[in-house]
Design a protein around this motif. Structure first.
Motif, PDB file in Angstrom:
ATOM      1  N   THR A  47       0.801  -1.229   0.000  1.00 40.60           N
ATOM      2  CA  THR A  47       0.000   0.000   0.000  1.00 40.60           C
ATOM      3  C   THR A  47       0.832   1.277   0.000  1.00 40.60           C
ATOM      4  O   THR A  47       0.359   2.314  -0.463  1.00 40.60           O
ATOM      5  CB  THR A  47      -0.937   0.032   1.225  1.00 40.60           C
ATOM      6  OG1 THR A  47      -0.158   0.010   2.428  1.00 40.60           O
ATOM      7  CG2 THR A  47      -1.891  -1.153   1.212  1.00 40.60           C
TER       8      THR A  47
ATOM      9  N   GLN B 249      -4.152  -3.962   4.247  1.00 36.52           N
ATOM     10  CA  GLN B 249      -3.512  -3.387   5.425  1.00 36.52           C
ATOM     11  C   GLN B 249      -3.113  -4.471   6.433  1.00 36.52           C
ATOM     12  O   GLN B 249      -2.221  -4.261   7.247  1.00 36.52           O
ATOM     13  CB  GLN B 249      -4.457  -2.380   6.105  1.00 36.52           C
ATOM     14  CG  GLN B 249      -4.744  -1.122   5.297  1.00 36.52           C
ATOM     15  CD  GLN B 249      -3.606  -0.125   5.332  1.00 36.52           C
ATOM     16  OE1 GLN B 249      -2.469  -0.447   4.978  1.00 36.52           O
ATOM     17  NE2 GLN B 249      -3.893   1.099   5.754  1.00 36.52           N
TER      18      GLN B 249
ATOM     19  N   LYS C  69      -2.790   7.539  -0.934  1.00 39.20           N
ATOM     20  CA  LYS C  69      -2.943   6.912   0.372  1.00 39.20           C
ATOM     21  C   LYS C  69      -2.991   8.012   1.425  1.00 39.20           C
ATOM     22  O   LYS C  69      -2.055   8.779   1.598  1.00 39.20           O
ATOM     23  CB  LYS C  69      -1.786   5.953   0.666  1.00 39.20           C
ATOM     24  CG  LYS C  69      -1.977   5.174   1.968  1.00 39.20           C
ATOM     25  CD  LYS C  69      -0.851   4.185   2.220  1.00 39.20           C
ATOM     26  CE  LYS C  69      -1.101   3.418   3.522  1.00 39.20           C
ATOM     27  NZ  LYS C  69      -0.010   2.466   3.828  1.00 39.20           N
TER      28      LYS C  69
ATOM     29  N   THR D  23      -2.905   3.496   8.736  1.00 37.58           N
ATOM     30  CA  THR D  23      -3.293   2.220   9.327  1.00 37.58           C
ATOM     31  C   THR D  23      -4.757   1.856   9.131  1.00 37.58           C
ATOM     32  O   THR D  23      -5.144   0.732   9.392  1.00 37.58           O
ATOM     33  CB  THR D  23      -3.001   2.220  10.844  1.00 37.58           C
ATOM     34  OG1 THR D  23      -3.694   3.317  11.466  1.00 37.58           O
ATOM     35  CG2 THR D  23      -1.503   2.351  11.105  1.00 37.58           C
TER      36      THR D  23
ATOM     37  N   ALA E  51      -7.903   3.342   3.506  1.00 33.38           N
ATOM     38  CA  ALA E  51      -6.591   3.961   3.354  1.00 33.38           C
ATOM     39  C   ALA E  51      -6.490   4.890   2.159  1.00 33.38           C
ATOM     40  O   ALA E  51      -5.703   5.835   2.175  1.00 33.38           O
ATOM     41  CB  ALA E  51      -5.523   2.868   3.248  1.00 33.38           C
TER      42      ALA E  51
END
Length: 341
Positions: free
Chosen positions: A90, A117, A162, A166, A170
């Motif tokens: 990611t 994630q 992004k 977390t 995201a």
């Protein structure tokens, strides 16, 4: 005839396992998929071939040459499959999705970039849903572009960023609508999709990863920083300016450093530091002064899209003037123009 999907596993969280140093990318994703997706569900999935890179990596180690590698792997198999899924970490997923949109222009089939994630190896994860949905999107829907799918939303790849380190949500597309929302039903936003082209127009040059640089303005930035950032082999500098394109317009050495870089052939592009919005260098005098140095407005492009686009234009062998003319013109839906509003 049943659909066939080609899946590329580059690495990233989706296929990672725990180690004493934290999560690490490993090979063997197919075995993990077989363990995690029950046979009764896998029977309903389209046929797919999984190509695992022999050296899966954390996406923080991805470099521009890897973008070209992924694009070539898709191009080489384009006629053999109905859609493509790229499994990716990611951290730099939006960069890769942006780059693929320029390398694989005028697609007639879906290319869906996704990841997770939490790794598929964990009991509770977002990997399984993202993977299965990406495969379904690639096999069952007419989506002629590179997309990023994550946690229920399908985004244009070169419009994505992004935003959460977390959270499951995201990724976002601050300046462009979702291409699809995935809930109980998959609802495509047909008006937001690129039109299906008459034929593909792939451009697969070799990428040099040292030619484009990014710099964010900060109060008190020195001219020496500009001078250092624009030395050879730099051919393009993305300057993340304040608001709609403002900067230290009263700092004569700073302005001179920009002007000198422009005269040396460095392409200077302004993007806003804000999460959403567009650059308009003529809105304030502080932006107009920067424009006089040769700095160009990058519109509402994301940093990821502009970075990938400039790499691509440089790799095509265009001159500085040709790149300057091309930077504000859309190549794959990455920037809003008056015609596209």
């Amino acid at each position: 005839m049943s659909k066939r999907i080609f899946i590329i596993y580059t690495g990233g969280t989706i296929g990672m396992v725990r180690s004493p140093q934290g999560y690490v990318a490993v090979s063997g994703l197919q075995k993990l998929i077989d363990e995690k997706i029950p046979p009764r569900l896998s029977m309903d999935m389209p046929d797919y071939d999984l190509f695992e890179y022999p050296d899966p990596i954390d996406s923080s180690n991805i470099r521009p040459p890897e973008w070209a590698r992924i694009a070539k792997d898709i191009s080489d198999r384009y006629d053999d499959y109905d859609g493509f899924v790229v499994l990716h970490g990611t951290d730099t997923m939006a960069y890769t999705a942006s780059a693929l949109s320029f390398l694989l222009r005028d697609l007639t089939k879906p290319v869906i970039v996704t990841g997770s994630q939490i790794p598929l190896s964990e009991l509770r994860n977002d990997a399984q849903t993202n993977l299965v949905t990406a495969i379904e999107l690639a096999s069952s829907y007419n989506i002629p572009e590179v997309c990023l799918y994550f946690n229920g939303v399908l985004l244009r790849g070169n419009r994505s960023s992004k935003l959460l380190a977390t959270g499951f949500e995201a990724f976002a597309s601050p300046n462009y609508p979702h291409l699809a929302d995935v809930g109980i039903y998959i609802e495509l936003n047909q008006h937001a999709l690129l039109p299906v082209p008459d034929k593909i127009h792939f451009e697969l040059p070799d990428y040099n990863f040292a030619q484009v640089r990014v710099l964010s303005l900060y109060p008190g930035i020195e001219a020496e920083v500009i001078e250092a950032m624009t030395q050879t082999p730099c051919r393009a500098l993305i300057l993340r300016t304040y608001g709609v394109g403002n900067g230290p317009s009263l700092d004569k050495p700073f302005l001179k450093a920009l002007e000198q870089a422009h005269r040396r052939g460095v392409v200077l592009t302004s993007l806003t530091q804000c999460t959403s919005g567009s650059v308009n260098l003529g809105s304030y005098a502080a932006g107009s002064e920067l424009a006089k140095t040769g700095l160009l407005g990058g519109g509402d492009m994301t940093v990821e899209a502009a970075f990938a686009k400039l790499h691509h234009l440089c790799a095509l062998g265009l001159s500085s003037d040709e790149i300057r003319r091309a930077i504000s013109k859309p190549r794959a839906g990455e920037i809003t123009t008056k015609k596209s509003i």
